[in-house]
Write an enzyme that holds these catalytic residues in place. Structure first.
Site, PDB file in Angstrom:
ATOM      1  N   ALA A   6       0.860  -1.182   0.000  1.00 33.73           N
ATOM      2  CA  ALA A   6       0.000   0.000   0.000  1.00 33.73           C
ATOM      3  C   ALA A   6       0.895   1.230   0.000  1.00 33.73           C
ATOM      4  O   ALA A   6       1.664   1.450   0.938  1.00 33.73           O
ATOM      5  CB  ALA A   6      -0.905  -0.001   1.220  1.00 33.73           C
ATOM      6  N   GLY A  10       3.780   8.773   0.609  1.00 27.72           N
ATOM      7  CA  GLY A  10       4.668   9.278   1.644  1.00 27.72           C
ATOM      8  C   GLY A  10       5.928   8.450   1.768  1.00 27.72           C
ATOM      9  O   GLY A  10       6.083   7.394   1.137  1.00 27.72           O
ATOM     10  N   CYS A 101     -10.427   3.534   9.425  1.00 33.34           N
ATOM     11  CA  CYS A 101      -9.791   3.378   8.117  1.00 33.34           C
ATOM     12  C   CYS A 101      -8.990   2.085   8.072  1.00 33.34           C
ATOM     13  O   CYS A 101      -9.031   1.337   7.090  1.00 33.34           O
ATOM     14  CB  CYS A 101      -8.898   4.580   7.814  1.00 33.34           C
ATOM     15  SG  CYS A 101      -8.146   4.533   6.152  1.00 33.34           S
ATOM     16  N   CYS A 203      -7.523  13.084   7.582  1.00 31.19           N
ATOM     17  CA  CYS A 203      -7.144  13.211   6.177  1.00 31.19           C
ATOM     18  C   CYS A 203      -8.235  13.832   5.327  1.00 31.19           C
ATOM     19  O   CYS A 203      -7.951  14.549   4.373  1.00 31.19           O
ATOM     20  CB  CYS A 203      -6.728  11.853   5.616  1.00 31.19           C
ATOM     21  SG  CYS A 203      -8.079  10.660   5.434  1.00 31.19           S
TER      22      CYS A 203
END
Length: 371
Positions: A6, A10, A101, A203
C-alpha cells in the site's frame, strides 16, 4: 511471497515497499484513491490522497522497479470511514477515523481484494512490529507489538484488525527506532519522498476545521450550554461538534463562580445540550467498552498485569480487565484502573489493552465513570 504494498505517496510506505522488495518478495504497489475531490485533499502537510500523492507513489514504484496501480476506494471510504465519523459525532460520541480506516479500508477492503487476486500479504508503512512464535507442534502465533519508535508507534490504531488479518499483514518499518532513520533509508535508495512532510490531522478534513466540516455535513443545530446545575452559561451551533474533555471553543458567556476553567463533561444529543463542569469531573477509573477484538485469548476472568490506552499517543495506565458478553452475543471489555485515573474518556474512543509492548485486544468505549 506475493506482496501488495500500500503506497500512500509518503516516505513511510515507500520505504516499506522497498524493504519488501529487498526481502525477495514479488511486490506490486497500489495507491488507494480515497477522495472524490483528490486535488483538494492536501493542504501542505494536512490531508492525503491527492493527485500529488499518487504521483509521488508512482515515482517511488518506478525507482523500485515494481508494477504500480491506483485503486479507487473512495466510495467505500465515504460509506464507512466518513459515514461513521459523522454518525458518531451526531450521536454524541468521539470517533477515531484512523482506527476505522484501518478496519474498513486497509485491512478489509484492500486486504480482501489483495487475497482475492492471489496475494499472500499486504505491506504498509505503519510503525508496529509483528512477532512470530512457532510451537513444537508447528502452530504459529503472530503477535502485534509496539514499535520501538515511541513517537510514531501505531499499534493503537492497528489493534482493531484481529488475528486473521494480522496473519496477512506486514509492517517492514517495525524495527526502525526513529523517523530520521526511515528518511535516511529513503534518501539512500534515491526515493524523492525522503524529505516530504508527514500528513497529520484527519485526512478528509484537509483544512483542519473539524467543526466546520461537521456543520457543513450535519447542518446548524443551535442549542444551550449548561453547567452541572442546569444553569444556561452559553449557546452552541450543534452539540455534535463537542467532545468530553474539551476546553477551548466553548463560547461561554458566563464565567464560573469560582473562576476556574470549565470543560465539556457530557454531550446530551437527545436534548441538543452540552454540559460543562470542573476538571475533576473528567477523571474516571472505570470503563466499559464494546465490540471487542482480541489478538490474544480473551480473558474470561479478571487479569491484572495489563495496561490500557484510550488515545493514539496517550500514556498507557495500569488496569485489570475481563471479557464481557452482551445479550446479543457480542463481547466487550470491563476495565478497572489500578493506578492513576484517566481524564476525559469519551464514548466512541478506541480502548486498547497491552501487556508490555504486546497488543492483547481492543474495544470501543461505551461508558466511563468514577467508581
Amino acid at each position: 511471497m506475493r506482496v501488495l504494498a500500500a503506497m500512500s505517496g509518503g516516505v513511510d510506505s515507500a520505504v516499506a515497499a522497498a524493504l519488501a522488495v529487498e526481502a525477495g518478495h514479488e511486490v506490486v504497489g497500489v495507491h488507494m484513491a480515497l477522495s472524490r475531490n483528490r486535488d483538494q485533499f492536501r493542504t501542505g502537510s494536512r490531508g492525503c490522497c491527492s493527485i500529488e500523492d499518487a504521483g509521488d507513489a508512482r515515482r517511488a514504484a518506478d525507482v523500485l522497479g515494481i508494477p504500480y496501480y491506483v485503486w479507487d476506494l473512495s466510495e467505500r471510504f465515504e460509506e464507512t470511514v466518513v459515514a461513521d465519523f459523522l454518525s458518531e459525532y451526531e450521536a454524541g460520541r468521539t470517533p477515531n477515523p484512523c482506527v476505522r480506516c484501518n478496519e474498513h479500508i486497509k485491512f478489509e477492503a484492500l486486504l480482501d481484494k489483495a487475497t482475492a487476486l492471489g496475494f499472500d500479504a499486504v505491506a504498509t508503512g505503519h510503525y508496529a512490529r509483528v512477532v512470530t512464535h512457532e510451537a513444537p507442534d508447528g502452530t504459529v502465533t503472530r503477535e502485534l507489538h509496539r514499535s520501538p519508535n515511541d513517537e510514531k508507534d501505531q499499534s493503537y490504531v492497528l489493534a482493531v484488525m484481529g488475528p486473521d488479518r494480522l496473519a496477512r499483514a506486514m509492517f517492514p518499518l517495525g524495527g526502525f527506532a526513529s523517523k530520521a532513520e526511515v528518511r535516511a533509508e529513503a534518501e539512500r535508495r534515491g526515493l524523492s519522498v525522503s524529505a516530504k512532510p508527514d500528513s497529520y490531522d484527519i485526512c478528509f478534513v484537509a483544512d483542519g476545521d473539524t467543526r466546520g466540516f461537521l456543520r457543513d455535513r450535519l447542518g446548524s443545530r443551535p442549542g444551550q450550554v449548561v453547567d452541572t446545575d442546569g444553569a444556561v452559561v452559553g449557546e452552541h451551533d450543534g452539540a455534535y461538534a463537542f467532545t468530553v474533555g474539551q476546553r477551548k471553543g466553548l463560547g461561554l458567556g458566563t464565567p464560573a463562580a469560582d473562576g476556574r476553567a470549565r470543560y465539556v463533561v457530557d454531550v446530551q444529543t437527545s436534548t441538543n445540550t452540552v454540559v460543562v463542569g470542573p476538571a475533576e469531573l473528567l477523571s474516571v477509573d472505570r470503563v466499559a467498552a464494546g465490540k471487542a477484538v482480541w489478538l490474544a485469548p480473551p480473558p474470561t476472568a479478571w487479569v491484572d498485569d495489563v495496561e490500557v490506552q484510550v488515545r493514539a499517543h496517550g500514556a498507557p495506565v495500569p488496569a485489570r480487565v475481563r471479557t464481557t458478553t452482551a445479550a446479543d452475543g457480542t463481547t466487550g471489555i470491563d476495565v478497572e484502573l489500578t493506578g492513576r485515573p484517566l481524564r476525559g474518556v469519551a464514548a466512541g474512543q478506541s480502548l486498547v489493552v497491552y501487556r508490555g509492548t504486546r497488543v492483547l485486544g481492543q474495544g470501543t468505549v461505551a461508558r466511563a465513570w468514577r467508581g
